[in-house]
Design a protein around this motif. Structure first.
Motif, PDB file in Angstrom:
ATOM      1  N   ALA A  20       0.838  -1.197   0.000  1.00 11.19           N
ATOM      2  CA  ALA A  20       0.000   0.000   0.000  1.00 11.19           C
ATOM      3  C   ALA A  20       0.873   1.247   0.000  1.00 11.19           C
ATOM      4  O   ALA A  20       2.064   1.210   0.331  1.00 11.19           O
ATOM      5  CB  ALA A  20      -0.921  -0.001   1.216  1.00 11.19           C
ATOM      6  N   SER A  21       0.260   2.365  -0.351  1.00 10.05           N
ATOM      7  CA  SER A  21       0.964   3.642  -0.358  1.00 10.05           C
ATOM      8  C   SER A  21       1.588   3.917   0.997  1.00 10.05           C
ATOM      9  O   SER A  21       0.988   3.680   2.043  1.00 10.05           O
ATOM     10  CB  SER A  21      -0.011   4.765  -0.709  1.00 10.05           C
ATOM     11  OG  SER A  21       0.598   6.019  -0.553  1.00 10.05           O
ATOM     12  N   GLY A  27      -3.703   8.100  -0.817  1.00  7.15           N
ATOM     13  CA  GLY A  27      -3.150   7.323  -1.913  1.00  7.15           C
ATOM     14  C   GLY A  27      -2.661   8.134  -3.088  1.00  7.15           C
ATOM     15  O   GLY A  27      -2.346   7.579  -4.132  1.00  7.15           O
ATOM     16  N   ARG A  30       2.068   7.089  -4.512  1.00  9.16           N
ATOM     17  CA  ARG A  30       2.138   5.631  -4.508  1.00  9.16           C
ATOM     18  C   ARG A  30       3.291   5.158  -3.628  1.00  9.16           C
ATOM     19  O   ARG A  30       4.164   5.933  -3.240  1.00  9.16           O
ATOM     20  CB  ARG A  30       2.333   5.120  -5.939  1.00  9.16           C
ATOM     21  CG  ARG A  30       1.232   5.551  -6.888  1.00  9.16           C
ATOM     22  CD  ARG A  30      -0.066   4.847  -6.567  1.00  9.16           C
ATOM     23  NE  ARG A  30      -1.114   5.234  -7.499  1.00  9.16           N
ATOM     24  CZ  ARG A  30      -2.337   4.745  -7.496  1.00  9.16           C
ATOM     25  NH1 ARG A  30      -2.686   3.855  -6.593  1.00  9.16           N
ATOM     26  NH2 ARG A  30      -3.231   5.136  -8.366  1.00  9.16           N
ATOM     27  N   ARG A 391      -5.201   0.128 -11.213  1.00  8.11           N
ATOM     28  CA  ARG A 391      -4.460   0.609 -10.049  1.00  8.11           C
ATOM     29  C   ARG A 391      -3.006   0.160 -10.225  1.00  8.11           C
ATOM     30  O   ARG A 391      -2.745  -0.960 -10.662  1.00  8.11           O
ATOM     31  CB  ARG A 391      -5.072   0.017  -8.783  1.00  8.11           C
ATOM     32  CG  ARG A 391      -4.541   0.582  -7.480  1.00  8.11           C
ATOM     33  CD  ARG A 391      -5.335  -0.017  -6.326  1.00  8.11           C
ATOM     34  NE  ARG A 391      -6.745   0.352  -6.378  1.00  8.11           N
ATOM     35  CZ  ARG A 391      -7.252   1.469  -5.863  1.00  8.11           C
ATOM     36  NH1 ARG A 391      -6.455   2.330  -5.243  1.00  8.11           N
ATOM     37  NH2 ARG A 391      -8.542   1.727  -5.943  1.00  8.11           N
ATOM     38  N   PHE A 393       0.776  -0.590  -8.607  1.00  4.74           N
ATOM     39  CA  PHE A 393       1.601  -0.842  -7.431  1.00  4.74           C
ATOM     40  C   PHE A 393       3.065  -0.908  -7.878  1.00  4.74           C
ATOM     41  O   PHE A 393       3.376  -1.557  -8.877  1.00  4.74           O
ATOM     42  CB  PHE A 393       1.211  -2.166  -6.763  1.00  4.74           C
ATOM     43  CG  PHE A 393      -0.132  -2.138  -6.108  1.00  4.74           C
ATOM     44  CD1 PHE A 393      -0.262  -1.767  -4.770  1.00  4.74           C
ATOM     45  CD2 PHE A 393      -1.279  -2.478  -6.805  1.00  4.74           C
ATOM     46  CE1 PHE A 393      -1.510  -1.740  -4.154  1.00  4.74           C
ATOM     47  CE2 PHE A 393      -2.530  -2.454  -6.209  1.00  4.74           C
ATOM     48  CZ  PHE A 393      -2.640  -2.080  -4.877  1.00  4.74           C
ATOM     49  N   SER A 410      -9.168  -2.945 -10.956  1.00  2.00           N
ATOM     50  CA  SER A 410      -9.444  -2.429  -9.621  1.00  2.00           C
ATOM     51  C   SER A 410     -10.911  -2.559  -9.247  1.00  2.00           C
ATOM     52  O   SER A 410     -11.749  -3.022 -10.016  1.00  2.00           O
ATOM     53  CB  SER A 410      -9.009  -0.958  -9.556  1.00  2.00           C
ATOM     54  OG  SER A 410      -9.125  -0.446  -8.246  1.00  2.00           O
ATOM     55  N   ASP A 416      -4.938   2.681  -2.270  1.00  2.00           N
ATOM     56  CA  ASP A 416      -4.330   1.356  -2.291  1.00  2.00           C
ATOM     57  C   ASP A 416      -4.616   0.556  -1.031  1.00  2.00           C
ATOM     58  O   ASP A 416      -4.942  -0.629  -1.084  1.00  2.00           O
ATOM     59  CB  ASP A 416      -2.810   1.477  -2.471  1.00  2.00           C
ATOM     60  CG  ASP A 416      -2.432   2.035  -3.830  1.00  2.00           C
ATOM     61  OD1 ASP A 416      -3.307   2.066  -4.709  1.00  2.00           O
ATOM     62  OD2 ASP A 416      -1.272   2.441  -4.006  1.00  2.00           O
TER      63      ASP A 416
END
Length: 434
Positions: A20-21, A27, A30, A391, A393, A410, A416
């Motif tokens: 996750a962020s 968010g 990132r 989304r 990552f 997503s 995130d």
């Protein structure tokens, strides 16, 4: 014979790699990509071993060219099936089957794949995945009955070719290297039938039955963990150990009259995003027939036709079935759900009670018994994943000392962390091998 060879001696593990962020501003920033990323680890054949990651494109293409299609079972040390799913010597435990036309397609739906692996582990259920395209001989053909009956065939070809060209439609997933993405092909929805048949008939998994679910399905957070998982295992066991029927599908409208939607739906009107097939002669014949009677972009026309054909052979219908389902567009059946019993021949609109009780050789579940409705048995949702929004990552590869990213489909989650919590993926460390 059309399918060719399939590698079946394979185990896999995964690393979620979804971080996750690291910021707290909803968010907008990132994660910094300082951690290891997603990976699938495959051990196959006598000595085959490979780790594939989203950025290892050349490595992935080489592997798929040499080994796909391949069926791999999730490798869990000291795995003991849930007591409710153990079955018996005559009926071994079932497996949960997933399908991906390619590794690239798997990365697109990676969070949802990881969630299913965790869920299967939580209910102590075996899980296997087919990775690979539909073989070319199957992907470039349809059944002769479908071709002969389809009224709207000229929509796909110029009128001067319509009378002698097979109806073919392009894959909805990845471009195919063998045709450079230019040739029209059948939808890869049909991979599920071939994968199902291969697992039941030929694989070394030795399963008593098979639950299939589409990759683009998910569990909501409130349906994961605790009592819900125990309940799911018990309901799935109820289907698996019920010897009365061999094939179960997600029933549309569950056969009940819905206010404003007209009469009960026909017994053959089912969805195909998840189903159960027992490893019996009837179950294997049914799945193989579904593949044989393939008909166009969607697999629903073929499954509805297959159900009615098997009902006819079991003596369930009032008179002969004349391939009437083949004569309509897929969209017709949903746009006119309230008129189906008026517009389609009466012989394929038999009562669900008669279907369940008056033709015992028809081992397809067409009843309205909620205990066996897969909508209530397998707690997966199909409509929430957004096929348009994505989304990103970020992650870091310690080998090449480079920052990479993975773009996934997503859900409506705002950031995130919310996304990962919604899928319950925060229960495992992103760097853990599972």
């Amino acid at each position: 014979q059309e399918a060719g060879s399939v590698e079946m001696d394979c185990k896999f593990n995964i690393r979620s790699g979804l971080w996750a962020s690291s910021s707290s501003d909803d968010g907008k920033k990132r994660n910094r990509g300082v951690h290891v990323g997603p990976a699938i680890i495959l051990r196959y054949g006598e000595e085959g071993y490979i780790t594939l990651e989203p950025h290892s494109h050349n490595k992935t293409r080489t592997f798929e060219k040499q080994n796909a299609p391949i069926i791999c079972e999730h490798d869990l040390p000291n795995f003991i099936p849930a007591s409710a799913l153990t079955g018996s010597e005559d009926l071994p435990e079932p497996v949960l089957l997933l399908v991906a036309s390619s590794i690239e397609y798997l990365w697109k739906l990676w969070p949802f794949f990881v969630q299913k692996v965790l869920w299967a582990d939580s209910i102590q259920m075996r899980l296997a995945i087919w990775i690979g395209e539909l073989p070319i001989k199957i992907a470039t053909s349809v059944s002769k009955d479908c071709l002969f009956n389809y009224r709207d065939i000229q929509r796909h070809y110029n009128s001067h070719h319509a009378h002698n060209e097979p109806r073919k439609l392009k894959s909805v997933y990845e471009e195919r290297d063998d045709h450079n993405g230019t040739s029209p092909l059948n939808s890869n929805h049909y991979i599920k039938m071939l994968a199902t048949y291969a697992v039941l008939q030929f694989s070394s998994l030795k399963v008593g039955g098979l639950f299939y679910v589409d990759m683009d399905t998910l569990l909501t957070h409130r349906k994961i963990g605790g009592y819900s998982n125990q309940f799911a295992a018990q309901r799935m066991a109820l289907v698996h150990l019920n010897y009365k029927k061999d094939v179960y599908f997600y029933q549309i409208h569950h056969g009940d009259a819905i206010p404003g939607r007209g009469p009960p739906s026909p017994f053959w009107l089912v969805k195909t995003h998840h189903y159960y097939v027992r490893n019996t002669i009837f179950g294997r014949r049914f799945i193989l027939a579904w593949l044989h009677w393939r008909c166009g972009f969607k697999d629903q026309i073929a499954i509805w036709h297959t159900i009615v054909k098997f009902a006819e052979s079991a003596g369930c219908l009032k008179d002969a079935y004349h391939d009437d389902i083949y004569k309509f567009e897929y969209s017709y059946f949903f746009q006119n759900a309230d008129k189906l019993k008026l517009w389609l021949p009466d012989n394929i609109n038999i009562d669900r009670y008669d279907c369940s009780h008056k033709c015992p050789d028809f081992l397809f579940d067409c009843s309205t018994n909620k205990d066996f409705d897969l909508k209530n048995t397998v707690p997966l949702l199909h409509e929430i994943i957004d096929s348009v929004s994505t989304r990103i990552f970020f992650y870091f590869d310690p080998v090449d000392q480079t920052r990479h990213s993975i773009r996934v489909q997503s859900t409506p989650a705002k950031d995130d962390l919310s996304f990962l919590i919604y899928l319950n993926l925060t229960i495992v460390h992103p760097a853990a091998i599972i």
